[in-house]
Design an enzyme around this catalytic site. Sequence first.
Site, PDB file in Angstrom:
ATOM      1  N   SER A 187       0.812  -1.220   0.000  1.00 21.34           N
ATOM      2  CA  SER A 187       0.000   0.000   0.000  1.00 21.34           C
ATOM      3  C   SER A 187       0.843   1.265   0.000  1.00 21.34           C
ATOM      4  CB  SER A 187      -0.924   0.014   1.231  1.00 21.34           C
ATOM      5  OG  SER A 187      -0.167   0.202   2.420  1.00 21.34           O
ATOM      6  N   ILE A 190       2.604   3.166  -5.298  1.00 23.41           N
ATOM      7  CA  ILE A 190       2.242   2.367  -6.475  1.00 23.41           C
ATOM      8  C   ILE A 190       0.999   1.531  -6.196  1.00 23.41           C
ATOM      9  CG2 ILE A 190       2.986   0.515  -8.027  1.00 23.41           C
ATOM     10  CD1 ILE A 190       5.868   1.522  -7.651  1.00 23.41           C
ATOM     11  N   HIS A 449      -8.717  33.686  -2.510  1.00 24.35           N
ATOM     12  CA  HIS A 449     -10.026  33.125  -2.160  1.00 24.35           C
ATOM     13  C   HIS A 449     -10.941  33.179  -3.376  1.00 24.35           C
ATOM     14  CE1 HIS A 449     -13.643  32.353   0.227  1.00 24.35           C
ATOM     15  NE2 HIS A 449     -14.229  33.294  -0.494  1.00 24.35           N
TER      16      HIS A 449
END
Length: 470
Positions: A187, A190, A449
């Site tokens: 995990s 890849i 923003h």
Amino acid sequence: MSQTDFDLVVIGGGPGGYVAALRAAQLGLSTAVVEATHLGGICLNWGCIPTKALLRASEINHLLHDLDGYGFKADAVSFDFKKIVARSRAVSKQLSSGVSHLLKKAKVPVFEGFGKLDGVAANGRRKVLVSKKSGTPQTLTAKNVILATGARARILPGLEPDGQFIWSYREALVPEEMPKSLLVIGSGAIGTEFASFYRNMGAAVTLVEVAPRILPVEDEEISAIAHKEFEKQGIKIFTNAKIGTPKKGADSVSITVEAGGKTETITVDKIISAVGIVGNVENIGLEGTKIKVDRTHVVTDELCRTGEAGVYAIGDLAGAPWLAHKASHEAVMCVEAIAGKHVHPIDVTKIPGCTYCRPQIASVGYTEARAKEAGYKVRVGKFPLLANGKALAMGEPAGLIKTVFDDATGELLGAHMIGAEVTEMIQGYVIARTGELTEAELSETIFPHPTISESMHEAVLAAYGGALHF
């Protein structure tokens, strides 16, 4: 090619090798590249680039199946899997051709074949033997040689890729048809990217990790959020797991997974093995030299020098972190050192890492745990994307931005992110790490923003009790 003597010969044309050659040419060094297969290396041809093309397709497929949430409706949504794979291969081919063009433009000749060190010539120049698939080998000479031969997938006994039931990343990139179910072993970046791709394309996916948590190199909180989000998407996860030997049937493969005191037999169409990489140290002429190898990687100093004068090693061949951008930066640093320029050795805590699963993950520097282990008293800031306007507007509220500061100096020690487009935002924190910025400079920085990047600012403020929107 008539010229066979150069200032520099680079063995390997990946993101380390070709960048080294381009920078050397810019500095006026006569340079050649030796490449056995495709320019661009694993990254452009079998790694970074084609996986991103596939992941883009899976993102689109995910959105097409979530249209109602945005007020749209579509019937009979489908995809052509062969076209999806073909597009990823076309993107890789385009970029590989681009590398060829760049080297040609820089007047860097490319010798096709396998390159290896071959001793020293009578005049003291390094010899490089170039062997082609057919024909007579050719000898090049150079004052300096950079080894940039990269790495390949680590293969575990019993999990050798067979092209049918057991896949490495190569087979997983070019399947002839879409599998209905997969089990991914490992995990890291890849493994999670392939798990994310195939799950978002509709396959049933199981993710197996031997460590106590998925994405074990990431901050623990980031790993925990990823685990939760993956399970929401339907990915079945086993951690602290042990696997048995695969048993192949007529049209499927079964494997036992032991975790949590229970043993379960899982039957799937394919198994993807993503358990790390090993350096390509074989057949490059290291025998009989002073070059040392440690766990399949060439040992170098802070300037990429090996034990042999005039021989350097960069990129995946020289060890972790195994990242294309680390290889390219090493390439430039190494060549500039060869050219006599003053250079700064790489600080690995200032190299960003990105994982392009859904949601994306990006980080740089110390995790909270590692900072404490290193003796720092830390301040930690957190800001959830659920409180960010742009993330909500995009329909991507899952995620967290986390900062780690040195309480004594205010220096940003690390930053860890999970959520939409965080791989495009981490560079802001990388610049802060490189510039040794403190919370004072970052707090006074104005973020636009509405953007997800505002969460980066809020995570800085949060470390000092000043978050405004959470």
